[in-house]
Design a protein around this motif. Sequence first.
Motif, short mmCIF file in Angstrom:
data_model
loop_
_atom_site.label_atom_id
_atom_site.label_comp_id
_atom_site.label_asym_id
_atom_site.label_seq_id
_atom_site.Cartn_x
_atom_site.Cartn_y
_atom_site.Cartn_z
N GLY A 1 5.83 -4.73 -10.33
CA GLY A 1 4.75 -4.29 -9.46
C GLY A 1 3.85 -3.26 -10.11
O GLY A 1 3.93 -2.99 -11.31
N PHE A 2 3.00 -2.66 -9.30
CA PHE A 2 2.06 -1.65 -9.76
C PHE A 2 2.82 -0.47 -10.39
O PHE A 2 3.85 -0.03 -9.86
N SER B 1 0.82 -1.21 0.00
CA SER B 1 0.00 0.00 0.00
C SER B 1 0.85 1.26 0.00
O SER B 1 0.46 2.28 -0.59
N SER B 2 2.02 1.24 0.64
CA SER B 2 2.87 2.42 0.67
C SER B 2 3.36 2.80 -0.72
O SER B 2 3.52 3.98 -1.03
N TRP B 3 3.60 1.79 -1.57
CA TRP B 3 3.98 2.07 -2.96
C TRP B 3 2.77 2.51 -3.78
O TRP B 3 2.83 3.48 -4.53
N SER C 1 0.24 4.09 -2.87
CA SER C 1 -0.17 5.46 -2.54
C SER C 1 0.60 6.48 -3.36
O SER C 1 0.10 7.58 -3.60
N LEU C 2 1.81 6.13 -3.79
CA LEU C 2 2.60 7.05 -4.60
C LEU C 2 2.08 7.16 -6.03
O LEU C 2 2.46 8.07 -6.76
N LEU C 3 1.22 6.23 -6.41
CA LEU C 3 0.73 6.18 -7.78
C LEU C 3 -0.64 6.82 -7.95
O LEU C 3 -1.19 6.82 -9.05
N VAL C 4 -1.18 7.36 -6.89
CA VAL C 4 -2.53 7.93 -6.96
C VAL C 4 -2.57 9.09 -7.93
O VAL C 4 -3.51 9.24 -8.71
#
Length: 237
Positions: free
Chosen positions: A104-105, A71-73, A75-78
């Motif tokens: 990954g995402f 989730s921490s990563w 969140s950077l992609l929002v």
Amino acid sequence: MTKPNIKRRQCLLGACGLGLGMALNVGAEAPSSKSIGKEPYPRNVDEALARLKAGNQRFMDDKPLHDRQESSWRSLLVETQKPFATILGCADSRVPPELIFDVGFGELFTIRVAGNVIAEDVVGSLQYAVRHLHTPLIVVLGHEKCGAVSATVEEMINKPTEPEHIGALIQLIKPGLTNLNLKADKETLISSAVEANVRWSLHQLVTLPAAARAMREGRVTHVGGIYELSTGRVRFI
């Protein structure tokens, strides 16, 4: 860009759902990941390709990192994304690029359609990836025992048997298979057809004026690959 002279797919291929309505002011920088993720962001096309090859090796070895999924990563992609490569692959359920390359995402811009064919909406998605997301690497990814390619070979040997919209898909693949030896054994024939189809898609891409210009300017590189169902290996061509 001048509209490419490529036949638009019928209903079967009309809904690609690739999010082309995303804001056009996508950031050019990769999300900050100082304490997130195990692999550095590729700085150029050579590192991007090496990253894909390394991920595929981990996938084959059953040692995936499962990196950049937390989730921490995410969140950077929002607010932004910066994929390091674009994959044009087949819609086959056995060939998910993110798993095959152990990424990954937010790391791949993925376009999937039966037979990894080139049509107008696919070209539009690829151009979006290059122009707005600045991905330096485009991979056309075919795979063993591709159903769309097999259906095309079957039609070339026998009379057409597929319904209208699958037939439209076949017509996009067929021009790339004209030099096949249709008298070869089935396994050899389909294998040769899959590779020929990847090369045909690459040929169509690199002959588009915008793509040729991007290559001359060093903004993008195109490569082909074939996924082996039994081993999990991507053989780059």
